[in-house]
Design a protein around this motif. Structure first.
Motif, PDB file in Angstrom:
ATOM      1  N   SER A  12       0.828  -1.207   0.000  1.00 25.09           N
ATOM      2  CA  SER A  12       0.000   0.000   0.000  1.00 25.09           C
ATOM      3  C   SER A  12       0.859   1.251   0.000  1.00 25.09           C
ATOM      4  CB  SER A  12      -0.923   0.021   1.213  1.00 25.09           C
ATOM      5  OG  SER A  12      -1.791  -1.063   1.176  1.00 25.09           O
ATOM      6  N   SER A 136      -8.777   5.824  -3.196  1.00 32.21           N
ATOM      7  CA  SER A 136      -7.904   4.772  -2.661  1.00 32.21           C
ATOM      8  C   SER A 136      -7.617   4.988  -1.186  1.00 32.21           C
ATOM      9  CB  SER A 136      -6.587   4.723  -3.435  1.00 32.21           C
ATOM     10  OG  SER A 136      -6.812   4.435  -4.782  1.00 32.21           O
ATOM     11  N   ALA A 139     -10.756   4.180   0.771  1.00 29.70           N
ATOM     12  CA  ALA A 139     -10.958   2.733   0.841  1.00 29.70           C
ATOM     13  C   ALA A 139      -9.971   2.100   1.825  1.00 29.70           C
ATOM     14  CB  ALA A 139     -10.791   2.116  -0.543  1.00 29.70           C
ATOM     15  N   TYR A 140      -8.730   2.552   1.794  1.00 29.91           N
ATOM     16  CA  TYR A 140      -7.727   2.027   2.722  1.00 29.91           C
ATOM     17  C   TYR A 140      -8.123   2.343   4.160  1.00 29.91           C
ATOM     18  CZ  TYR A 140      -3.291   0.846   4.842  1.00 29.91           C
ATOM     19  OH  TYR A 140      -2.330   0.282   5.624  1.00 29.91           O
ATOM     20  N   PHE A 142     -11.178   2.927   5.355  1.00 31.14           N
ATOM     21  CA  PHE A 142     -12.321   2.112   5.772  1.00 31.14           C
ATOM     22  C   PHE A 142     -11.913   0.676   6.077  1.00 31.14           C
ATOM     23  CE2 PHE A 142     -15.457   5.260   4.251  1.00 31.14           C
ATOM     24  CZ  PHE A 142     -16.324   5.185   5.326  1.00 31.14           C
ATOM     25  N   LYS A 143     -10.985   0.149   5.313  1.00 34.66           N
ATOM     26  CA  LYS A 143     -10.560  -1.230   5.525  1.00 34.66           C
ATOM     27  C   LYS A 143      -9.750  -1.390   6.814  1.00 34.66           C
ATOM     28  CE  LYS A 143      -8.049  -5.029   3.453  1.00 34.66           C
ATOM     29  NZ  LYS A 143      -7.090  -5.442   2.463  1.00 34.66           N
ATOM     30  N   HIS A 144      -8.932  -0.404   7.157  1.00 36.05           N
ATOM     31  CA  HIS A 144      -7.995  -0.538   8.272  1.00 36.05           C
ATOM     32  C   HIS A 144      -8.334   0.326   9.478  1.00 36.05           C
ATOM     33  CE1 HIS A 144      -5.278  -2.973   5.921  1.00 36.05           C
ATOM     34  NE2 HIS A 144      -5.461  -2.143   4.919  1.00 36.05           N
ATOM     35  N   ARG A 145      -9.475   0.944   9.519  1.00 35.97           N
ATOM     36  CA  ARG A 145      -9.756   1.916  10.575  1.00 35.97           C
ATOM     37  C   ARG A 145      -9.906   1.300  11.956  1.00 35.97           C
ATOM     38  NH1 ARG A 145     -15.839   3.248   8.732  1.00 35.97           N
ATOM     39  NH2 ARG A 145     -16.610   1.186   9.211  1.00 35.97           N
ATOM     40  N   THR A 147      -8.515  -1.817  13.022  1.00 40.42           N
ATOM     41  CA  THR A 147      -7.671  -2.986  13.227  1.00 40.42           C
ATOM     42  C   THR A 147      -6.840  -2.880  14.499  1.00 40.42           C
ATOM     43  OG1 THR A 147      -5.953  -2.014  11.842  1.00 40.42           O
ATOM     44  CG2 THR A 147      -7.505  -3.541  10.783  1.00 40.42           C
TER      45      THR A 147
END
Length: 157
Positions: A12, A136, A139-140, A142-145, A147
């Motif tokens: 990323s 991008s 999206a990144y 939202f995916k990793h918020r 973790t």
């Protein structure tokens, strides 16, 4: 601060760095293309048209942002994507102004008009590139918020 955890050693980071490098190069190209007109006005002791100043300022903001976003720590800010969307909107404005002025112009051997027609297409690429960067990054995020814990940075189970 969970956004970007582990980003520096991942694909990323390389993806975002590549996009920001391209954005940097294109922003400098715009500054050069429109800077010619500003320099010509300065040499003729005429006022600098606000449209050209705006284009150079947006190019400068984009170039500066691109440099800063290549620093891994900066990418960790959760709402970096908001600034990316702001830059996208600014590029929409630059493209709209100059496309309206030059898309339908016939150069007929005039190199200045030909250069400005090329600049309009560089504006379009800048606009689309910042849209890709913003989407991008969103999206990144939202995916990793969620973790990692915001307070202890421990993995959430």
């Amino acid at each position: 601060m969970a956004f970007g955890a582990g980003l520096t050693s991942s694909k990323s980071y390389l993806f975002f760095s590549t996009l920001h490098f391209l954005a940097f190069a294109l922003a400098l190209t715009v500054c050069g293309l429109y800077g010619v007109e500003l320099d010509r006005a300065r040499k003729a002791d005429k006022y600098a048209d606000s449209k050209w100043v705006f284009a150079v300022v947006v190019g400068g903001l984009s170039a500066l942002s691109s440099i800063l976003f290549c620093i891994p720590f900066i990418l960790r800010f959760a709402f970096k994507w908001v600034w990316d969307f702001i830059l996208f909107i600014l590029w929409v404005a630059v493209f709209g102004v100059f496309a309206n002025m030059y898309i339908h112009e016939k150069p007929e051997g005039n190199n200045d008009i030909r250069r400005m027609k090329h600049a309009v297409w560089v504006d379009l690429v800048n606009m689309l590139l910042w849209l890709v960067i913003a989407v991008s990054a969103l999206a990144y995020w939202f995916k990793h918020r969620e973790t990692r814990s915001l307070f202890t940075s421990r993995a959430i189970v």
